[in-house]
Design an enzyme around this catalytic site. Sequence first.
Site, mmCIF file in Angstrom:
data_model
loop_
_atom_site.group_PDB
_atom_site.id
_atom_site.type_symbol
_atom_site.label_atom_id
_atom_site.label_comp_id
_atom_site.label_asym_id
_atom_site.label_seq_id
_atom_site.Cartn_x
_atom_site.Cartn_y
_atom_site.Cartn_z
ATOM 1 N N ARG A 39 0.828 -1.218 0.000
ATOM 2 C CA ARG A 39 0.000 0.000 0.000
ATOM 3 C C ARG A 39 0.859 1.263 0.000
ATOM 4 N NH1 ARG A 39 -5.234 -2.323 3.039
ATOM 5 N NH2 ARG A 39 -6.457 -2.327 1.134
ATOM 6 N N LYS B 271 -19.482 -17.336 -0.171
ATOM 7 C CA LYS B 271 -20.936 -17.311 -0.014
ATOM 8 C C LYS B 271 -21.656 -16.429 -1.023
ATOM 9 C CE LYS B 271 -21.110 -18.327 4.850
ATOM 10 N NZ LYS B 271 -21.526 -17.861 6.156
ATOM 11 N N GLY C 4 -9.476 -8.827 -1.454
ATOM 12 C CA GLY C 4 -8.380 -9.357 -0.643
ATOM 13 C C GLY C 4 -7.939 -10.756 -1.031
ATOM 14 N N GLY D 270 -13.582 -3.584 0.110
ATOM 15 C CA GLY D 270 -14.974 -3.130 0.152
ATOM 16 C C GLY D 270 -15.334 -2.212 -1.002
HETATM 17 P P1 AMP Z 1 -14.833 -14.434 -0.252
HETATM 18 O O1 AMP Z 1 -14.273 -13.685 0.909
HETATM 19 O O2 AMP Z 1 -16.315 -14.496 -0.264
HETATM 20 O O3 AMP Z 1 -14.235 -13.999 -1.567
HETATM 21 O O4 AMP Z 1 -14.417 -15.950 -0.034
HETATM 22 C C1 AMP Z 1 -13.096 -16.385 -0.048
HETATM 23 C C2 AMP Z 1 -13.040 -17.692 0.655
HETATM 24 O O5 AMP Z 1 -13.858 -18.632 -0.020
HETATM 25 C C3 AMP Z 1 -11.662 -18.301 0.702
HETATM 26 O O6 AMP Z 1 -11.242 -18.358 2.035
HETATM 27 C C4 AMP Z 1 -11.844 -19.691 0.121
HETATM 28 O O7 AMP Z 1 -11.166 -20.691 0.840
HETATM 29 C C5 AMP Z 1 -13.323 -19.897 0.250
HETATM 30 N N1 AMP Z 1 -13.816 -20.913 -0.697
HETATM 31 C C6 AMP Z 1 -13.772 -20.868 -2.026
HETATM 32 N N2 AMP Z 1 -14.281 -21.992 -2.554
HETATM 33 C C7 AMP Z 1 -14.666 -22.785 -1.525
HETATM 34 C C8 AMP Z 1 -15.281 -24.062 -1.434
HETATM 35 N N3 AMP Z 1 -15.587 -24.758 -2.527
HETATM 36 N N4 AMP Z 1 -15.556 -24.535 -0.204
HETATM 37 C C9 AMP Z 1 -15.238 -23.817 0.891
HETATM 38 N N5 AMP Z 1 -14.683 -22.598 0.865
HETATM 39 C C10 AMP Z 1 -14.387 -22.082 -0.329
#
Ligand code: AMP
Length: 396
Positions: A36, A197, A354, A377
């Site tokens: 950064r 999610k 991130g 964000g």
């Molecule tokens: P996000 O912060 O929503 O971008 O999610 C990132 C996180 O999603 C990372 O820590 C990944 O390990 C997790 N992730 C991605 N694919 C999977 C999966 N198939 N099962 C469990 N966690 C996952």
Amino acid sequence: MGFRTLDDVDVKSRRVLLRVDLNVPIIDGKVTDTTRIKRVASTIEELSWKGAKVILLAHFGRPKGKVSVEHSLKKIIGTMKRVLGCSVYFARDCIGDEAQGAVAAMKDGDVLLFENTRFYAGEEQNDLEFARALAVNGDIYVNDAFSAAHRAHASTEGLARLLPAYVGRLMQAELEALKKGLGDPVRPVVAIIGGAKVSTKIEVLNNLIGKVDALVIGGGMANTFLAADGLNVGKSLCEHDLADAARAIMAKARSEKCTIILPIDAIVAYHFRANVPHQHYGIDAIPADGMILDVGGQSIECINGAIDGAATVVWNGPLGAFELYPFDQGTVQVAKRAAERTREGRLVSIAGGGDTVAALNCAGLAEDFTYLSTAGGAFLEWMEGKPLPGVQILEK
Ligand code: AMP
């Protein structure tokens, strides 16, 4: 919409309040990643070289309106001097006598860092009196903190109402890249959305459907779509309660002629750990006690085919549990293809967030993308199509 940049102002001998993002990670008192600081260096150097008095404004962590040693910016001064290669003075306050005294002592070209703006509640409240107290120390305001631009705080929005306001070089590069990504992109545009999610990215998905030609959905969030389509996802991460939302997104995509690309095969394991035994399955044959931890080889081929046919790719979120070897392979193989196409000059590739930055750094591909946004964000809100207050206020 245009922005006033540093090309539009003579900064010589002027006091420039420069809002930057200095939220660097610190472990045991040591800055562990200087990205950064490095990214904002060009704006600081340019202003200093042009003879401005450069006054840096930044927040650090979440002190919630109270002075706290833990959140003091003083501990990064050594690293700032080393990275910038110049003296960086420090004022133990961002307003009041201490701040004004430090500014009065500045010579043209000097760089001064003010203490954490979030030591005052007025910062996050975008309080006018607090913004005025900041503004007395500047003739010009420059915002170079895109990552904080989704928040209307005194140092990210309020100041732009009180002083002539400009975008810094980093923010300028970010805005130009984002324009190429979704504002005015070369088509076809493919968006790749992964991560854990659906619930955190519903607005992103809905916004993208109206803007892109194809939408790749991967990572844990793909499981929710597969389950909503009647497939068995075993013990995989899945938000079954969002089945209706997933079906609505798919219906919207059909009506807007946006192709949705979901995994057709998967890498399945029985424990959420690195280096555990794993097998490859077709998406309609996931074992009841298995967990989908990555996209499979056929899905990778399919996604890479979409990248080959794209002129622009916008990417947020890993395609699997990339922190756990070997479940990073889907993300890495797709990133490699996007990087390759970008190097060949056939693709504009914009990635951000991130985990996405971490995954591309791990794969050693960060430099190969057209633009990699470190804003978490703000990047997501931009993908959601929301106006960012810190950007909006700078529009001409
Ligand atoms: P996000 O912060 O929503 O971008 O999610 C990132 C996180 O999603 C990372 O820590 C990944 O390990 C997790 N992730 C991605 N694919 C999977 C999966 N198939 N099962 C469990 N966690 C996952």
